[in-house]
Structures are given as C-alpha cells and as structure tokens.
Scaffold this motif. Structure first.
Motif, mmCIF file in Angstrom:
data_model
loop_
_atom_site.group_PDB
_atom_site.id
_atom_site.type_symbol
_atom_site.label_atom_id
_atom_site.label_comp_id
_atom_site.label_asym_id
_atom_site.label_seq_id
_atom_site.Cartn_x
_atom_site.Cartn_y
_atom_site.Cartn_z
ATOM 1 N N THR A 237 41.367 34.979 38.198
ATOM 2 C CA THR A 237 41.116 36.259 38.857
ATOM 3 C C THR A 237 40.427 37.212 37.876
ATOM 4 O O THR A 237 40.432 36.973 36.663
ATOM 5 C CB THR A 237 42.439 36.887 39.309
ATOM 6 N N PRO A 238 39.899 38.330 38.371
ATOM 7 C CA PRO A 238 39.360 39.344 37.462
ATOM 8 C C PRO A 238 40.404 39.821 36.441
ATOM 9 O O PRO A 238 40.069 40.080 35.282
ATOM 10 C CB PRO A 238 38.922 40.469 38.403
ATOM 11 N N LEU A 239 41.670 39.891 36.850
ATOM 12 C CA LEU A 239 42.728 40.290 35.915
ATOM 13 C C LEU A 239 42.866 39.271 34.785
ATOM 14 O O LEU A 239 43.056 39.641 33.626
ATOM 15 C CB LEU A 239 44.054 40.482 36.651
ATOM 16 N N HIS A 240 42.755 37.990 35.092
ATOM 17 C CA HIS A 240 42.766 36.968 34.043
ATOM 18 C C HIS A 240 41.613 37.212 33.063
ATOM 19 O O HIS A 240 41.791 37.130 31.845
ATOM 20 C CB HIS A 240 42.599 35.560 34.634
ATOM 21 N N TRP A 241 40.441 37.491 33.607
ATOM 22 C CA TRP A 241 39.253 37.680 32.766
ATOM 23 C C TRP A 241 39.420 38.897 31.857
ATOM 24 O O TRP A 241 39.105 38.842 30.678
ATOM 25 C CB TRP A 241 38.008 37.809 33.642
ATOM 26 N N ALA A 242 39.916 39.990 32.400
ATOM 27 C CA ALA A 242 40.127 41.196 31.584
ATOM 28 C C ALA A 242 41.217 40.952 30.539
ATOM 29 O O ALA A 242 41.108 41.410 29.400
ATOM 30 C CB ALA A 242 40.508 42.376 32.482
ATOM 31 N N THR A 243 42.249 40.195 30.915
ATOM 32 C CA THR A 243 43.344 39.897 29.995
ATOM 33 C C THR A 243 42.855 39.072 28.818
ATOM 34 O O THR A 243 43.188 39.373 27.663
ATOM 35 C CB THR A 243 44.486 39.153 30.731
ATOM 36 N N ARG A 244 42.071 38.039 29.079
ATOM 37 C CA ARG A 244 41.554 37.198 27.992
ATOM 38 C C ARG A 244 40.803 38.027 26.951
ATOM 39 O O ARG A 244 40.847 37.731 25.766
ATOM 40 C CB ARG A 244 40.608 36.120 28.531
ATOM 41 N N GLN A 245 40.118 39.062 27.404
ATOM 42 C CA GLN A 245 39.333 39.891 26.491
ATOM 43 C C GLN A 245 40.151 41.023 25.872
ATOM 44 O O GLN A 245 39.665 41.734 25.006
ATOM 45 C CB GLN A 245 38.121 40.475 27.216
ATOM 46 N N GLY A 246 41.376 41.219 26.348
ATOM 47 C CA GLY A 246 42.221 42.277 25.803
ATOM 48 C C GLY A 246 41.873 43.658 26.305
ATOM 49 O O GLY A 246 42.182 44.654 25.645
ATOM 50 N N HIS A 247 41.269 43.755 27.466
ATOM 51 C CA HIS A 247 40.850 45.040 28.025
ATOM 52 C C HIS A 247 42.020 45.708 28.761
ATOM 53 O O HIS A 247 42.169 45.574 29.978
ATOM 54 C CB HIS A 247 39.674 44.869 28.972
ATOM 55 N N LEU A 248 42.841 46.414 28.010
ATOM 56 C CA LEU A 248 44.017 47.063 28.576
ATOM 57 C C LEU A 248 43.640 48.019 29.711
ATOM 58 O O LEU A 248 44.240 47.994 30.781
ATOM 59 C CB LEU A 248 44.807 47.795 27.489
ATOM 60 N N GLY A 249 42.649 48.860 29.486
ATOM 61 C CA GLY A 249 42.248 49.828 30.517
ATOM 62 C C GLY A 249 41.829 49.155 31.808
ATOM 63 O O GLY A 249 42.225 49.576 32.903
ATOM 64 N N GLY A 250 41.048 48.105 31.696
ATOM 65 C CA GLY A 250 40.622 47.370 32.884
ATOM 66 C C GLY A 250 41.792 46.697 33.575
ATOM 67 O O GLY A 250 41.872 46.666 34.803
ATOM 68 N N CYS A 251 42.728 46.154 32.788
ATOM 69 C CA CYS A 251 43.918 45.516 33.366
ATOM 70 C C CYS A 251 44.761 46.531 34.122
ATOM 71 O O CYS A 251 45.228 46.249 35.230
ATOM 72 C CB CYS A 251 44.741 44.842 32.269
ATOM 73 N N VAL A 252 44.950 47.697 33.533
ATOM 74 C CA VAL A 252 45.720 48.749 34.194
ATOM 75 C C VAL A 252 45.047 49.116 35.515
ATOM 76 O O VAL A 252 45.701 49.214 36.557
ATOM 77 C CB VAL A 252 45.877 49.987 33.283
ATOM 78 N N GLN A 253 43.750 49.278 35.470
ATOM 79 C CA GLN A 253 42.994 49.646 36.666
ATOM 80 C C GLN A 253 43.143 48.587 37.765
ATOM 81 O O GLN A 253 43.366 48.920 38.925
ATOM 82 C CB GLN A 253 41.526 49.801 36.258
ATOM 83 N N LEU A 254 43.032 47.319 37.399
ATOM 84 C CA LEU A 254 43.152 46.244 38.376
ATOM 85 C C LEU A 254 44.581 46.151 38.925
ATOM 86 O O LEU A 254 44.777 45.941 40.120
ATOM 87 C CB LEU A 254 42.720 44.914 37.751
ATOM 88 N N MET A 255 45.564 46.330 38.048
ATOM 89 C CA MET A 255 46.961 46.291 38.502
ATOM 90 C C MET A 255 47.244 47.456 39.449
ATOM 91 O O MET A 255 47.950 47.283 40.450
ATOM 92 C CB MET A 255 47.911 46.338 37.306
ATOM 93 N N GLN A 256 46.708 48.615 39.161
ATOM 94 C CA GLN A 256 46.898 49.766 40.049
ATOM 95 C C GLN A 256 46.275 49.517 41.420
ATOM 96 O O GLN A 256 46.708 50.083 42.412
ATOM 97 C CB GLN A 256 46.330 51.036 39.415
ATOM 98 N N ALA A 257 45.276 48.653 41.452
ATOM 99 C CA ALA A 257 44.625 48.310 42.718
ATOM 100 C C ALA A 257 45.317 47.141 43.410
ATOM 101 O O ALA A 257 44.849 46.670 44.447
ATOM 102 C CB ALA A 257 43.153 47.982 42.472
ATOM 103 N N GLY A 258 46.417 46.647 42.814
ATOM 104 C CA GLY A 258 47.188 45.600 43.463
ATOM 105 C C GLY A 258 47.013 44.204 42.908
ATOM 106 O O GLY A 258 47.520 43.236 43.502
#
Length: 188
Positions: A105-126
């Motif tokens: 998923t996009p969350l997996h992709w952001a996680t692999r790169q360590g993008h905390l801000g992007g992960c937070v944003q994706l989690m807030q979107a469900g």
C-alpha cells in the motif's frame, strides 16, 4: 574588516565582508521550473502539484494504476509529496490501494522510506497499518526492519500491536534486535 550597513528597515548590523561563506550578492527570485512536459507520474514524483492538478482536471483518474499496478498515491507517498497526497485523497484516491512488485500500500511505501509525516497523513485518511505486503510484513515490521524508530513508536501509539508477527514469526522487537549494533555499542 567590518563595515556598518543599515537595512531598509533601519536596523544596523555589522557584516564581515571578508567571509567567503557569506554571499553578498542580492538574492534572486526563485527559478520557475517548466513541468509542462511531465506525465502525471513524473509530476507526482517531482512534487509538481500544479501539473498534477492540471492533468487530473483534464480527466486523469487518480486511481488508475500504471503497468506495475502502482497508483499515484504510491508515488506521492514514497517521495513524501504531502501536498499531492492531500490532493489525491481529496480527489478520491484509494488509501489502501495495493500495487507494485511487493503488493504494498502507499503506507507501506512511505514507511519503508521513513516518511513520518506522510504516514501520519495516510493514517489520518484511514490507511490500515496492519495490512501485509507480499513478504508478509505489516508497516510496524517494515519500520523496525529499516530502523525507523519514530514510526515504530507512532504505530504503537496508534494501536498497532507491537507483538504482531510477520509471516516468518518475527515481531518488530525481534527485527530491531536482529540488526547489527553500531560499532560504538559493540564495545559495551
């Protein structure tokens, strides 16, 4: 060596004109890049939000995967293009779309790169951090494998079970402890 200069605002300061690290040239206007030749994937990767908007407004479906089943939200997530992530979500992007070689998923992709801000944003979107990729890893496992401690803590704070096992039976703590310690710790 020092010369007194007064700024337009009337504030005086001392400037060392001999310091080669300080530019004494007037600042120039930001360079405007021409993204008009970018396709939507490249515009997303490079963060060209105006080009992305232009192409979506012209009819591009934000959920249309490329030939490798990767969506625009994946590309925005891996490159931490937070403004584009927000735009794509606003336009109906599927937050847990699965794509790519690892069926991630996009969350997996952001996680692999360590993008905390992007992960937070994706989690807030469900986005669901418990989904597993083709290797059997959820996001907490990926964060641990790649040494993204802040993400491990974030996922735990958001209710992800720290004892969750991946396909091989490894927990996040097991992944962290299996990593080679930095040299300064090996002397302890």
């Amino acid at each position: 060596m020092y010369q007194t200069t007064c700024a337009v605002a009337g504030v005086c300061s001392e400037i060392d004109r001999s310091d080669p690290l300080i530019s004494h040239e007037p600042s120039s206007l930001p360079i405007e890049h021409d993204y008009s030749g970018f396709d939507i994937v490249k515009a997303t990767q490079y963060g060209a939000i105006n080009r992305v908007r232009e192409l979506v407004d012209a009819g591009f479906d934000v959920n249309q995967p490329d030939s490798e089943t990767v969506t625009l939200l994946h590309w925005a997530a891996i490159n931490n293009r937070r403004e584009i992530i927000a735009y794509l979500l606003e336009k109906g992007a599927i937050v847990d779309a699965v794509g790519g070689e690892l069926n991630a998923t996009p969350l997996h992709w952001a996680t692999r790169q360590g993008h905390l801000g992007g992960c937070v944003q994706l989690m807030q979107a469900g986005a669901d951090p418990s989904l597993r990729d083709a290797e059997g890893c959820s996001c907490i496992h990926l964060a641990a494998q790649f040494g993204h401690t802040a993400l491990v803590a974030y996922f735990i704070a958001r209710g992800v079970n720290p004892d969750l096992q991946d396909r091989s039976g490894m927990t996040a703590l097991m992944w962290v402890s299996s990593k080679k310690l930095p040299q300064e710790f090996s002397r302890l």
